[in-house]
Scaffold this motif. Structure first.
Motif, short mmCIF file in Angstrom:
data_model
loop_
_atom_site.label_atom_id
_atom_site.label_comp_id
_atom_site.label_asym_id
_atom_site.label_seq_id
_atom_site.Cartn_x
_atom_site.Cartn_y
_atom_site.Cartn_z
N LEU C 47 0.89 -1.46 -0.04
CA LEU C 47 0.06 0.07 0.04
C LEU C 47 0.97 1.16 -0.16
O LEU C 47 0.50 2.02 -0.65
N LEU C 48 1.67 1.12 0.93
CA LEU C 48 2.84 2.48 0.90
C LEU C 48 3.54 2.56 -0.48
O LEU C 48 3.55 3.61 -0.99
N LEU C 49 3.93 1.52 -1.04
CA LEU C 49 4.54 1.59 -2.53
C LEU C 49 3.40 2.30 -3.34
O LEU C 49 3.97 3.22 -4.29
N VAL C 115 -1.35 -4.59 -7.46
CA VAL C 115 -2.75 -4.99 -7.23
C VAL C 115 -3.30 -3.84 -6.66
O VAL C 115 -4.66 -3.44 -7.22
N TYR C 116 -3.08 -2.99 -5.79
CA TYR C 116 -3.64 -1.90 -5.32
C TYR C 116 -3.87 -0.70 -6.42
O TYR C 116 -4.89 -0.19 -6.50
N PRO C 148 -14.23 1.46 -0.72
CA PRO C 148 -15.02 0.66 -0.88
C PRO C 148 -15.46 -0.13 -1.99
O PRO C 148 -15.75 -1.15 -2.04
N GLN C 149 -15.25 0.72 -3.35
CA GLN C 149 -15.42 -0.06 -4.48
C GLN C 149 -14.07 -0.75 -4.84
O GLN C 149 -14.03 -1.89 -5.61
N ALA C 150 -12.99 -0.21 -4.54
CA ALA C 150 -11.63 -1.26 -4.90
C ALA C 150 -11.35 -2.33 -4.13
O ALA C 150 -11.27 -3.18 -4.63
N VAL C 151 -11.75 -2.29 -3.02
CA VAL C 151 -11.56 -3.69 -1.91
C VAL C 151 -12.01 -4.90 -2.61
O VAL C 151 -11.27 -5.55 -2.81
N PRO C 152 -13.46 -4.92 -3.03
CA PRO C 152 -13.84 -6.08 -3.54
C PRO C 152 -13.21 -6.40 -4.71
O PRO C 152 -12.71 -7.60 -5.15
N ARG C 153 -12.38 -5.63 -5.53
CA ARG C 153 -11.63 -6.02 -6.70
C ARG C 153 -10.46 -6.42 -6.43
O ARG C 153 -9.93 -7.53 -7.07
N VAL C 154 -9.87 -5.84 -5.37
CA VAL C 154 -8.44 -6.45 -5.09
C VAL C 154 -8.19 -7.72 -4.19
O VAL C 154 -7.41 -8.54 -3.95
#
Lengths: 223, 258, 231
Positions: C47-49, C115-116, C148-154
């Motif tokens: 996440l940091l990267l 991925v993030y 909230p929309q990105a989380v299910p995708r990752v």
């Protein structure tokens, strides 16, 4: 020792790494096509065998596979009376090739399935046999789709060759470990080999990019 | 009168519970040009696809050239056909697809020569000669070394027709050959089909929405609805004086809306 | 003798296998612990990267991109050795287990950062613009609209990396971490029977990865595709 003195032995190791990469990647490519196509076969025996191979080699750790081929296979061989003592270099290339072949097989299968149904129908209408259709119509269209993933797998394979040092193969990682033992100069040595691996990976990526470009002439226009 | 080249004998085709073709009896004589019209989902394309062995049948027997297509004679009875039999029978048929389905990785010339060389065993020179003849027939000689994505839709479909003809089939199947084309490109394809119809005794079976064209070149028109032939007859009979209510309904909807 | 259990080499293969199972299972526990810890590190570092790589200033984003690529293109084994031998030279002495988990985390942070980025990019641009039109402040946009929309995708992609991490844990055996493969090797070294322990480890791995993959698929199905609902 001056750091430049390290380059000699390390380069010997790098050469071994490159050879391991080349041979295992070629083996992997052959297995990828064989089992990727096999998984799509209508013959349940071939299909089952392919699925088995893919699941086993993707589902277990490469190092476990490597150790098994080097340490366990001889014992299995003794039990049935055949000498299965693989030299480290064979075990290494075999394990790496089998491992990457399983991942590659899924790439091959996916790319073949992605070729439009229409192409199969056109080939059938022209009375191509299944095999003729596969080699002349389907695969040339599927191969450009496989290249990006193959590129990643090739670099992954290069990195994985480092594990061969654990079964005594004199690759870059082993040479580094030997030098470190001798000089205790960990930081310098490991920094150098990190950059050497990075360099090799970049060259490999470039090579794969060249191959990708040359097969993209087989690519069709998406309708 | 020789026997019909195509016979459907009580043929049925169903996907699970969904019946596409229902107890179909259908004949095509040698050299006849037949057009099938009807609403979508009526099973028209399925008839063609069954003939081209792209779809299996659920019941009944299909005969091509007097022999069963999806069955082979075994021990005095009929058994489901094996691959070898299908390939033998398939060689009598050729198909032109709505989406052209050209091989994108091959030049126009190679699209035309590949099957004759690989499947029929023609020499490279013979295949090339045949291809060049056909390119002239469809008016695309200068495009021989182009790739499909460099051609317009109409040109691609003409290549598709030439490619099918290169295999010298006895029966040509056209599955909505112009439905995917821009209106201005339809004409060039119809011209080629018209030439084929008038100059050759090829048996032609076409599914199309081009009513005027159908009227012009057909010997017989069949109106399909819900998996059966509702009405069939000469173009004059069908288009000029349809007997069935459903046929009238369909024609007025299509011709008025067009 | 290992972990307090004795192996039984005098009653045939099956008895041997049964006797070493508890030891291998202990190793399995270590494997799972190392995987989870490594995964956690990879998630945080990744996440940091990812954030650094999306920074507007090239002074930040380019080095971040270079570091990510460097980590991706160098072997885990070498990175592990580097940490194991070099850190102590600079006064940081970590237990082997933590060094191993750290190495795993660093190696996989290069993948998770991608991925993030892909997940965040995939949330349509329109969502950003809609949020702007509604005058939502940037931070709230990120936490309440994009994430909230990105989380299910990752989740599926990240979950698959967890499975990959599990398969890379045996590399840690070189720095004496007692994960499953190491346990098998020790048993083999001492009983000269490598076949049984290594084959059992292979089988245990298959089971472990099948279960983990099934879990990831289950999560993927259960998470609503349109995003985590916020009341």
């Amino acid at each position: 020792m001056h750091w430049m003195d390290y380059l000699g032995p390390l380069s010997e190791g790098a050469l071994v790494t490159i050879q391991l990469t080349v041979f295992s990647t070629i083996l992997g490519a052959i297995l990828s096509f064989a089992f990727g196509i096999g998984k799509l076969s209508r013959n349940w025996l071939i299909r089952g065998f392919s699925i088995g191979y893919i699941e086993i080699f993707r589902g277990t750790s490469l190092l476990v596979q490597l150790f098994w081929l080097y340490f366990a296979l001889p014992i299995a061989g003794d039990a049935i009376g055949i000498n299965l003592r693989l030299p480290a270099v064979v075990a290494g290339i075999l394990a790496l090739g089998l491992n990457i072949g399983a991942y590659g097989a899924e790439v091959v299968r996916g790319a073949i399935e992605a070729v439009s149904r229409n192409q199969y129908e056109a080939a059938t209408a022209l009375n191509f046999s299944g095999r003729q259709a596969l080699w002349r119509v389907i695969l040339p269209q599927a191969i450009p789709e496989m290249m990006p993933s193959f590129s990643n797998l090739a670099v992954q394979n290069l990195k994985d060759t480092a594990l061969a040092s654990l079964i005594t193969l004199s690759d870059l990682a082993l040479k580094a470990e030997q030098l470190r033992n001798y000089t205790q100069d960990s930081t310098t040595i490991y920094t150098i080999i990190l950059f050497m691996y990075f360099g090799m990976a970049l060259v490999l990526s470039l090579l794969m990019r060249l191959i990708e470009t040359s097969v993209s002439r087989w690519r069709g226009v998406r309708r | 009168m020789s026997e019909p080249i195509i016979v459907f004998d009580k043929v049925a085709k169903a996907y699970g519970n969904f019946v596409v073709i229902d107890q179909l009896d259908f004949k095509v004589e040698r050299g006849e040009k037949v057009t099938i019209i009807g609403p979508s989902g009526s099973g028209k394309s399925t008839v063609l696809r069954i003939l081209m062995t792209l779809e299996k049948i659920s019941d009944g027997v299909v005969y091509v050239g007097g022999e069963p297509l999806w069955h082979e004679k075994k021990n005095g009875g009929l058994a489901p056909a094996g691959e070898a039999h299908l390939r033998k029978m398939r060689s009598q048929l050729g198909m032109v697809f709505q989406q052209f389905n050209l091989f994108p990785h091959m030049t126009v010339l190679r699209n035309l020569t590949e099957a004759p060389r690989v499947v029929l065993g023609l020499s490279a020179a013979d295949a090339k000669a045949r291809a060049e003849e056909l390119l002239e027939l469809v008016g695309l000689t200068e495009h021989a070394h182009k790739f499909p994505n460099q051609l317009s839709g109409g040109q691609q479909q003409r290549v598709g027709i030439a490619r099918a003809l290169a295999m010298r089939p006895k029966v040509m199947l056209f599955d909505e050959p112009t439905s995917a084309l821009d209106p201005e490109l339809v004409g060039e394809v119809l011209t080629v089909i018209r030439r084929l119809a008038s100059e050759h005794d090829l048996t032609m079976l076409m599914v199309t929405h081009e009513m005027r064209f159908a009227r012009e070149i057909s010997d017989r028109v069949c109106f399909f609805d819900k998996g059966r032939i509702r009405e069939e007859g000469t173009p004059e009979e069908i288009f000029g004086n349809p007997k069935e209510e459903r046929t009238r309904q369909f024609l007025s909807a299509v011709l008025d809306g067009a | 003798m290992l972990f307090g259990y004795e192996w039984d080499t005098s009653h045939g293969e099956l008895a041997f296998a049964i006797s070493i199972l508890p030891m291998l299972l202990r190793g399995l526990v270590v494997t799972i612990q190392a995987s989870l810890l490594g995964f956690f590190v990879a998630m945080v570092l990744g996440l940091l990267l990812a954030v650094l790589k999306s920074a507007p200033s090239r002074l930040v984003s380019w080095p971040a991109a270079f570091v990510t690529e460097f980590i991706r293109d160098t072997p885990l084994l070498v990175q592990l050795f580097f940490l194991y031998y070099v850190l102590p030279d600079y006064g940081i002495v970590l237990p082997a287990f933590l060094t191993g988990a750290l190495a795993l985390g660093i190696q996989y942070s290069a993948y998770t950062s991608e991925v993030y980025r892909a997940g965040i990019d995939a949330v349509e641009r329109g969502q950003h613009e809609a949020a702007k039109a509604l005058d939502l402040p940037p931070r709230r946009t990120f936490t309440h609209v994009v994430l909230p929309q990105a989380v299910p995708r990752v989740i599926p992609a990240l979950g698959n990396y967890l499975v990959s991490i599990m398969k890379d844990v045996p590399v840690l055996s070189v720095v004496t971490v007692l994960e499953m493969l190491n346990v098998a090797k020790i048993i083999g070294d001492q009983t000269f029977n490598y076949l049984v322990p290594l084959s059992m480890v292979g089988g245990l791995y298959l089971i472990m990865t099948l279960v983990a993959s099934a879990l990831v698929r289950y999560l993927d199905v259960r998470l609503p595709k349109r995003g985590i609902p916020l009341r």
